[in-house]
Design an enzyme around this catalytic site. Sequence first.
Site, PDB file in Angstrom:
ATOM      1  N   ASP A 268       0.822  -1.216   0.000  1.00 49.39           N
ATOM      2  CA  ASP A 268       0.000   0.000   0.000  1.00 49.39           C
ATOM      3  C   ASP A 268       0.854   1.263   0.000  1.00 49.39           C
ATOM      4  OD1 ASP A 268      -2.483  -1.041  -0.214  1.00 49.39           O
ATOM      5  OD2 ASP A 268      -3.130  -0.642   1.835  1.00 49.39           O
ATOM      6  N   ASP A 421      -7.833  -7.313  13.403  1.00 50.28           N
ATOM      7  CA  ASP A 421      -7.471  -8.646  13.883  1.00 50.28           C
ATOM      8  C   ASP A 421      -8.375  -9.087  15.035  1.00 50.28           C
ATOM      9  OD1 ASP A 421      -6.516  -6.691  15.521  1.00 50.28           O
ATOM     10  OD2 ASP A 421      -4.431  -7.343  15.496  1.00 50.28           O
TER      11      ASP A 421
END
Length: 693
Positions: A268, A421
């Site tokens: 990214d 997460d």
Amino acid sequence: MMAPRLYFSEWWGKDSRKGTPVVVTMENPNYSVVEINGPDAAFRPVEKSRGKNAKQVTWVLLLKAHRAVGCVAWLATVLWALLGTIKKRLIFRQGVTMDSEKLGKGKLLFRVIKMFLVTSLAILAFEVVAYFKGWHYFRNPHLHMPRTSDIQGLLHVVYVGWLTFRADYIAPPIQALSKFCVVLFIIQSLDRLVLCLGCFWIKFKKIKPKIEGNPFKSDDVEGSGFEYPMVLVQIPMCNEREVYEQSISAVCQLDWPKDRILIQVLDDSDDESIQWLIKAEVAKWSQKGINIIYRHRLVRTGYKAGNLKSAMSCDYVNGYEFVAIFDADFQPNPDFLRSTVPHFKNNPELGLVQARWSFVNKDENLLTRLQNINLCFHFEVEQQVNSVFLNFFGFNGTAGVWRIKALEESGGWLERTTVEDMDIAVRAHLNGWKFIYLNDVKVLCEVPESYEAYRKQQHRWHSGPMQLFRLCLPAIITSKIAIWKKANLILLFFLLRKLILPFYSFTLFCIILPLTMFVPEAELPVWVICYVPVFMSFLNILPAPKSFPFIVPYLLFENTMSVTKFNAMVSGLFQLGSSYEWVVTKKAGRSSESDLLAAAERESKTMNQTQMYRGASESELSALNQLKEQNKSAAAPKKVNKIYRKELTLAFLLLTASVRSLLAAQGVHFYFLLFQGVTFLLVGLDLIGEQMS
């Protein structure tokens, strides 16, 4: 003639003499006169304390005096070096920069803390004067007021008025709040104690997940590779100039059949130079026969969650059964997949296998050492106990292997929080999937080496869970899991460990404790200030026994960091703007010993570089070489130490309050000033700032 043995016990003894006394005089002046009172006197046991003559005693005393002088000299040397460091860092500003450009947002808080510190010290000085004047009213719990005829002087009138106002209006609300926080403190301490007892039980019983038989053995000789499942490995990264090379290198060396693994480098980065470097690294390993691809998003939406979601949407992912995720600074061992993937065999309810983190730079400076204490307790105790007894724990976002079916059935990666997460772990748990934690499988990584990077990381780690709690609470209540699992998620996982811990830590030790310096009626018990925190810190340090010398800095550091954690918790709970901030943690690019050996091997093969990039033109090769040179120069920036005035001031305030409370409990109200000053110099100087170059 053999020289007789020398005994001096009879010189001081008062026993009755037996036999005929015999006196033997030696010509050697080094021997003393010995008197033997009989044939059996020489064989009697002698007391060790009496087996010394005057000359020996003198030498022993001189030796002890020499040691004492040496100890004093050593302390003087340490103190002189400390004063020299203080002079360089705080007076002449050598090797440090004032963090003024970052002080804007916290300027108001810094002023409040500084004003509170100055006010506290002024009131303490006033109480010292009152002590010498004999105004001991603060020692009386009933606060007996003197009569008008007893009042002498305007200063005394002001002091008595302050005592009245303090006892009637200030002390009661502080006492009520302190009792509430102490109850929360006891509950959280009991939770920690239960976790430690669970860890001791696991160690005692030697409980750990095991792999039955040889999971890679196939009965079909022709299809020997059939037992190896298809594994997708993902490396999400963003502008990771310092660590991209070592992470890709480690993942590409995983011991797994090449036709059964695919590596996705999910970049990214918005810096084109970093993109070219990562592309070149991917091309290098692709030329070696590694099944690796490079993916780059033009629009970085959803941060890491969006990156993983975009990668999982590829059509070729449907042919894979498991996905392993590694952040850019993680370096798995070659046997990582062989140690984790086999646990899924014959266990269809298993959705996640999590490995432990190990840190290459844990001894870099004081900040990394203190982080290592917390993270070792998290992995050794929290994750292991929750895995064994609950089959659930929070996914750490990396160094884990997911069953792709579990991800898909749980809704996949969502971009609604900064803790994607934890989000996927909670949703998978609500869908009935089980987790396994492997404490013996360790993956090398880094911890932040600068306080600024660590503070931003902690803000994200503590604001995201509260944001997630708001979103997941309805789903938890309406889920079909057992009631005790719901209670564990709501009461322990979210409320106690994510909300109550930063709340009571900040309120009790950063607000109430400093207030007790000039409101003695709200004095906290000694066991709250000292005994229980020290005991709990002792339990926290047990998984990292080499960190025992840092128990005092650890206590002060945790209380100081509670300001950042409380601020993050509030921002996440009330959906403030800072709860959506995602800042990539700054890496230093530390390498392990195996990485250094691999780098030396790569240097020896530089002659084959042209052949490796045979599809590139000479201009592209020269541009790539320039980028690599720039990368090397940028990867080793000059260390600039900073002084974080706000945190140091708060640390000084907390230390002043705690020492004052401890000594006040012993009836001492003014000698603590010298002690807390010396202790602050020893502990506070490099507690928050970075290690000196």
